[in-house]
Design a protein around this motif. Structure first.
Motif, PDB file in Angstrom:
ATOM      1  N   GLU A  68       0.824  -1.202   0.000  1.00 53.83           N
ATOM      2  CA  GLU A  68       0.000   0.000   0.000  1.00 53.83           C
ATOM      3  C   GLU A  68       0.861   1.255   0.000  1.00 53.83           C
ATOM      4  O   GLU A  68       0.530   2.245  -0.682  1.00 53.83           O
ATOM      5  CB  GLU A  68      -0.947   0.000   1.199  1.00 53.83           C
ATOM      6  CG  GLU A  68      -1.940   1.153   1.167  1.00 53.83           C
ATOM      7  CD  GLU A  68      -3.101   0.974   2.141  1.00 53.83           C
ATOM      8  OE1 GLU A  68      -3.829   1.961   2.350  1.00 53.83           O
ATOM      9  OE2 GLU A  68      -3.262  -0.144   2.678  1.00 53.83           O
ATOM     10  N   ARG A  69       1.962   1.250   0.696  1.00 49.15           N
ATOM     11  CA  ARG A  69       2.838   2.430   0.720  1.00 49.15           C
ATOM     12  C   ARG A  69       3.394   2.734  -0.668  1.00 49.15           C
ATOM     13  O   ARG A  69       3.449   3.901  -1.092  1.00 49.15           O
ATOM     14  CB  ARG A  69       3.996   2.207   1.695  1.00 49.15           C
ATOM     15  CG  ARG A  69       4.880   3.446   1.884  1.00 49.15           C
ATOM     16  CD  ARG A  69       6.155   3.121   2.639  1.00 49.15           C
ATOM     17  NE  ARG A  69       7.077   2.328   1.842  1.00 49.15           N
ATOM     18  CZ  ARG A  69       7.898   2.860   0.914  1.00 49.15           C
ATOM     19  NH1 ARG A  69       7.900   4.156   0.676  1.00 49.15           N
ATOM     20  NH2 ARG A  69       8.728   2.072   0.243  1.00 49.15           N
ATOM     21  N   LEU A  70       3.787   1.710  -1.383  1.00 47.71           N
ATOM     22  CA  LEU A  70       4.371   1.894  -2.710  1.00 47.71           C
ATOM     23  C   LEU A  70       3.333   2.220  -3.767  1.00 47.71           C
ATOM     24  O   LEU A  70       3.559   3.049  -4.656  1.00 47.71           O
ATOM     25  CB  LEU A  70       5.127   0.628  -3.127  1.00 47.71           C
ATOM     26  CG  LEU A  70       6.439   0.309  -2.423  1.00 47.71           C
ATOM     27  CD1 LEU A  70       6.903  -1.081  -2.820  1.00 47.71           C
ATOM     28  CD2 LEU A  70       7.497   1.342  -2.770  1.00 47.71           C
ATOM     29  N   TRP A  71       2.175   1.560  -3.687  1.00 48.19           N
ATOM     30  CA  TRP A  71       1.243   1.578  -4.804  1.00 48.19           C
ATOM     31  C   TRP A  71       0.165   2.655  -4.693  1.00 48.19           C
ATOM     32  O   TRP A  71      -0.314   3.153  -5.709  1.00 48.19           O
ATOM     33  CB  TRP A  71       0.612   0.197  -4.969  1.00 48.19           C
ATOM     34  CG  TRP A  71       0.018  -0.004  -6.325  1.00 48.19           C
ATOM     35  CD1 TRP A  71      -1.268  -0.353  -6.617  1.00 48.19           C
ATOM     36  CD2 TRP A  71       0.677   0.132  -7.592  1.00 48.19           C
ATOM     37  NE1 TRP A  71      -1.454  -0.441  -7.974  1.00 48.19           N
ATOM     38  CE2 TRP A  71      -0.265  -0.136  -8.596  1.00 48.19           C
ATOM     39  CE3 TRP A  71       1.976   0.479  -7.964  1.00 48.19           C
ATOM     40  CZ2 TRP A  71       0.037  -0.073  -9.952  1.00 48.19           C
ATOM     41  CZ3 TRP A  71       2.286   0.532  -9.320  1.00 48.19           C
ATOM     42  CH2 TRP A  71       1.332   0.254 -10.290  1.00 48.19           C
ATOM     43  N   ARG A  72      -0.219   3.042  -3.506  1.00 47.72           N
ATOM     44  CA  ARG A  72      -1.284   4.036  -3.363  1.00 47.72           C
ATOM     45  C   ARG A  72      -0.949   5.359  -4.056  1.00 47.72           C
ATOM     46  O   ARG A  72      -1.812   5.932  -4.735  1.00 47.72           O
ATOM     47  CB  ARG A  72      -1.622   4.272  -1.886  1.00 47.72           C
ATOM     48  CG  ARG A  72      -2.749   5.282  -1.690  1.00 47.72           C
ATOM     49  CD  ARG A  72      -3.025   5.540  -0.218  1.00 47.72           C
ATOM     50  NE  ARG A  72      -3.729   4.427   0.408  1.00 47.72           N
ATOM     51  CZ  ARG A  72      -5.046   4.262   0.375  1.00 47.72           C
ATOM     52  NH1 ARG A  72      -5.809   5.125  -0.301  1.00 47.72           N
ATOM     53  NH2 ARG A  72      -5.613   3.246   0.991  1.00 47.72           N
ATOM     54  N   PRO A  73       0.270   5.914  -3.930  1.00 46.12           N
ATOM     55  CA  PRO A  73       0.550   7.178  -4.621  1.00 46.12           C
ATOM     56  C   PRO A  73       0.403   7.081  -6.135  1.00 46.12           C
ATOM     57  O   PRO A  73      -0.022   8.042  -6.789  1.00 46.12           O
ATOM     58  CB  PRO A  73       2.002   7.485  -4.221  1.00 46.12           C
ATOM     59  CG  PRO A  73       2.215   6.744  -2.951  1.00 46.12           C
ATOM     60  CD  PRO A  73       1.398   5.493  -3.085  1.00 46.12           C
ATOM     61  N   VAL A  74       0.740   5.938  -6.694  1.00 46.34           N
ATOM     62  CA  VAL A  74       0.590   5.739  -8.145  1.00 46.34           C
ATOM     63  C   VAL A  74      -0.883   5.786  -8.526  1.00 46.34           C
ATOM     64  O   VAL A  74      -1.281   6.466  -9.482  1.00 46.34           O
ATOM     65  CB  VAL A  74       1.209   4.387  -8.567  1.00 46.34           C
ATOM     66  CG1 VAL A  74       0.993   4.150 -10.055  1.00 46.34           C
ATOM     67  CG2 VAL A  74       2.694   4.343  -8.226  1.00 46.34           C
ATOM     68  N   VAL A  75      -1.710   5.092  -7.778  1.00 41.49           N
ATOM     69  CA  VAL A  75      -3.147   5.058  -8.048  1.00 41.49           C
ATOM     70  C   VAL A  75      -3.760   6.440  -7.880  1.00 41.49           C
ATOM     71  O   VAL A  75      -4.561   6.885  -8.713  1.00 41.49           O
ATOM     72  CB  VAL A  75      -3.830   4.034  -7.117  1.00 41.49           C
ATOM     73  CG1 VAL A  75      -5.348   4.140  -7.230  1.00 41.49           C
ATOM     74  CG2 VAL A  75      -3.362   2.627  -7.441  1.00 41.49           C
ATOM     75  N   THR A  76      -3.396   7.131  -6.809  1.00 42.98           N
ATOM     76  CA  THR A  76      -3.945   8.462  -6.559  1.00 42.98           C
ATOM     77  C   THR A  76      -3.653   9.405  -7.712  1.00 42.98           C
ATOM     78  O   THR A  76      -4.511  10.188  -8.144  1.00 42.98           O
ATOM     79  CB  THR A  76      -3.376   9.028  -5.250  1.00 42.98           C
ATOM     80  OG1 THR A  76      -3.734   8.160  -4.163  1.00 42.98           O
ATOM     81  CG2 THR A  76      -3.914  10.415  -4.962  1.00 42.98           C
ATOM     82  N   GLU A  77      -2.443   9.347  -8.243  1.00 42.39           N
ATOM     83  CA  GLU A  77      -2.065  10.206  -9.369  1.00 42.39           C
ATOM     84  C   GLU A  77      -2.871   9.863 -10.621  1.00 42.39           C
ATOM     85  O   GLU A  77      -3.354  10.745 -11.335  1.00 42.39           O
ATOM     86  CB  GLU A  77      -0.567  10.050  -9.639  1.00 42.39           C
ATOM     87  CG  GLU A  77      -0.085  10.606 -10.977  1.00 42.39           C
ATOM     88  CD  GLU A  77      -0.266  12.110 -11.124  1.00 42.39           C
ATOM     89  OE1 GLU A  77      -0.139  12.616 -12.252  1.00 42.39           O
ATOM     90  OE2 GLU A  77      -0.538  12.788 -10.109  1.00 42.39           O
ATOM     91  N   LYS A  78      -3.045   8.573 -10.900  1.00 39.39           N
ATOM     92  CA  LYS A  78      -3.799   8.173 -12.094  1.00 39.39           C
ATOM     93  C   LYS A  78      -5.273   8.553 -11.960  1.00 39.39           C
ATOM     94  O   LYS A  78      -5.918   8.918 -12.946  1.00 39.39           O
ATOM     95  CB  LYS A  78      -3.661   6.665 -12.325  1.00 39.39           C
ATOM     96  CG  LYS A  78      -2.229   6.193 -12.575  1.00 39.39           C
ATOM     97  CD  LYS A  78      -1.638   6.856 -13.791  1.00 39.39           C
ATOM     98  CE  LYS A  78      -0.245   6.309 -14.117  1.00 39.39           C
ATOM     99  NZ  LYS A  78       0.793   6.699 -13.170  1.00 39.39           N
ATOM    100  N   GLN A  79      -5.819   8.492 -10.765  1.00 38.27           N
ATOM    101  CA  GLN A  79      -7.196   8.930 -10.558  1.00 38.27           C
ATOM    102  C   GLN A  79      -7.329  10.425 -10.816  1.00 38.27           C
ATOM    103  O   GLN A  79      -8.308  10.874 -11.423  1.00 38.27           O
ATOM    104  CB  GLN A  79      -7.654   8.583  -9.140  1.00 38.27           C
ATOM    105  CG  GLN A  79      -7.876   7.090  -8.926  1.00 38.27           C
ATOM    106  CD  GLN A  79      -8.365   6.773  -7.530  1.00 38.27           C
ATOM    107  OE1 GLN A  79      -8.041   7.456  -6.573  1.00 38.27           O
ATOM    108  NE2 GLN A  79      -9.160   5.715  -7.400  1.00 38.27           N
ATOM    109  N   ARG A  80      -6.360  11.199 -10.387  1.00 41.08           N
ATOM    110  CA  ARG A  80      -6.385  12.645 -10.646  1.00 41.08           C
ATOM    111  C   ARG A  80      -6.379  12.926 -12.142  1.00 41.08           C
ATOM    112  O   ARG A  80      -7.138  13.772 -12.635  1.00 41.08           O
ATOM    113  CB  ARG A  80      -5.177  13.313  -9.979  1.00 41.08           C
ATOM    114  CG  ARG A  80      -5.132  14.825 -10.159  1.00 41.08           C
ATOM    115  CD  ARG A  80      -3.757  15.383  -9.879  1.00 41.08           C
ATOM    116  NE  ARG A  80      -2.752  14.874 -10.813  1.00 41.08           N
ATOM    117  CZ  ARG A  80      -2.615  15.323 -12.067  1.00 41.08           C
ATOM    118  NH1 ARG A  80      -3.428  16.261 -12.534  1.00 41.08           N
ATOM    119  NH2 ARG A  80      -1.683  14.819 -12.844  1.00 41.08           N
ATOM    120  N   VAL A  81      -5.538  12.220 -12.889  1.00 42.65           N
ATOM    121  CA  VAL A  81      -5.472  12.391 -14.343  1.00 42.65           C
ATOM    122  C   VAL A  81      -6.822  12.061 -14.979  1.00 42.65           C
ATOM    123  O   VAL A  81      -7.292  12.774 -15.869  1.00 42.65           O
ATOM    124  CB  VAL A  81      -4.362  11.502 -14.944  1.00 42.65           C
ATOM    125  CG1 VAL A  81      -4.438  11.490 -16.470  1.00 42.65           C
ATOM    126  CG2 VAL A  81      -2.987  11.984 -14.496  1.00 42.65           C
ATOM    127  N   GLY A  82      -7.465  10.995 -14.503  1.00 45.09           N
ATOM    128  CA  GLY A  82      -8.762  10.616 -15.053  1.00 45.09           C
ATOM    129  C   GLY A  82      -9.821  11.666 -14.835  1.00 45.09           C
ATOM    130  O   GLY A  82     -10.605  11.983 -15.739  1.00 45.09           O
TER     131      GLY A  82
END
Length: 392
Positions: A326-340
């Motif tokens: 979760e520490r590694l992957w959550r920031p990646v997901v959060t950024e992609k959601q913002r782009v969407g």
């Protein structure tokens, strides 16, 4: 170590492959009676492409993929109003992109699944007993699966998430659109769209068609909808919303199959404050749905599975692995959601000004500055999480 994975979609199958490679015993439960046949074409790139390469999956994906020459926007007569060569999209992401139907991506993952993985269709957990170091899954037939980990990879409407983390309404962020996909037979339409991804250049709603290698035509539709509630009859709803469109829309809607053969859902994101509860962890759209507006759902599903499996193989304890995932992957997901979310107004324009701006942007697509902008818009901030794991 034993894992029970709920969901035989992209995330669940990818994780099953990786956990087996790390010597886990794996059971996959899927509530559907068999593999899904409906779905839409995706551009597969980003961190999932890196993970698929590391898994040895790319050669098969290229076999199953499609060569799409152009994304074309057409008016009610079928006349091209704007477009973008897919070679420009490919260049924008460094050549690491392929177009593939979602069911074909799942097919490739199933084909790679070792015989030792226990894949069960038409079943799902009826009760989940979740302790600090074990999980007990009771099935509808009364049988019980004891495991070290239960993974909810069962999609945006995850039943595992509902049972362990709380009601869907706590996590779902509706983005104001409905979407649908279906297949139909029509040689005339197939001949017109084959080799291109053709979309209506319209306001508030958009219908897309593209030809498949078996002669059928795939339809993808998305429209703005203030009410998130889904219709009782998907086919009737599609005819009501898109019935006044021109071009091939009347032929496509006339051939639309019954509602049980139509994919229809909200366009939404999942924002879960935590992905782990005891020995239950969420994966894929169950915790990281970015929506079709972000365009990387399948990529993130495979990459997230790769990261989770990698941590489970490297960490000293399961708890430590889940926390690091979760520490590694959550920031990646959060950024992609913002782009969407930021791309919504261009994905389905709501005003003539937005429509005109999109056409102008597509005409400028060949300029180097636009290519750099397109790369950022498509992929968001780059991430090396998957490649870093592959180096260990």
């Amino acid at each position: 170590m034993r894992a029970v994975i709920c969901g035989a979609g992209i995330a669940g199958l990818a994780l099953a492959n990786r956990l087996h490679a790390h010597d886990w015993e794996v059971v996959v439960l899927e509530k559907a009676p068999g593999p899904r046949e409906t779905g839409y074409m995706i551009d597969f790139f980003g961190p999932g492409y890196d993970a698929a390469e590391a898994m040895g999956l790319l050669p098969r994906l290229r076999e199953l993929g499609y060569r799409v020459e152009e994304v074309s926007y057409v008016d009610e007569t079928g006349r091209r109003r704007a477009g973008l060569r897919t070679s420009q999209l490919t260049k924008a992401v460094g050549g690491r992109l392929l177009s593939i139907m979602r069911p074909d991506l799942e097919r490739a993952l199933r084909e790679q699944l070792p015989d030792q993985v226990d894949l069960r269709f038409a079943t799902a957990p009826e009760h989940i007993g979740n302790d600090s170091d074990r999980v007990r899954v009771t099935l509808p037939d009364g049988s019980v699966l004891d495991a070290d980990l239960l993974v909810g990879a069962d999609g945006i409407h995850s039943s595992v998430r509902a049972a362990v983390f709380g009601a869907e309404s706590r996590f779902l962020r509706y983005l104001g659109f409905h979407t649908a996909a279906f297949l139909f037979d029509d040689p005339r339409v197939h001949a017109e769209v084959n080799g291109r991804f053709c979309l209506t250049d319209t306001l508030g709603r958009q219908l897309a068609c593209y030809g498949l290698r078996d002669g059928r035509v795939a339809v993808f539709a998305v429209h703005r909808a203030a009410d998130p509630a889904l219709p009782d009859d998907a086919r009737a709803a599609l005819r009501d919303v898109y019935g006044s469109l021109g071009w091939v829309a009347p032929r496509a809607l006339a051939a639309c199959p019954p509602s049980d053969q139509v994919y229809y859902d909200q366009v939404a994101q999942i924002e879960a404050p935590q992905w782990t509860n005891g020995r239950v962890v969420l994966l894929g759209d169950a915790c990281q749905a970015v929506s079709l507006l972000a365009g990387q759902g399948a990529s993130l599903a495979i990459a997230g599975a790769y990261v989770l499996a990698g941590q489970l193989a490297r960490a000293d304890t399961v708890d430590a692995a889940l926390a690091e995932y979760e520490r590694l992957w959550r920031p990646v997901v959060t950024e992609k959601q913002r782009v969407g979310r930021s791309s919504a107004r261009w994905f389905v324009p709501d005003t003539r000004t937005q429509l005109a701006v999109r056409r102008t942007a597509l005409r400028l697509a060949g300029l180097p500055a636009f290519s750099r902008y397109l790369s950022g818009s498509l992929a968001g901030k780059p991430t090396n999480v998957v490649r870093q794991l592959g180096a260990h």
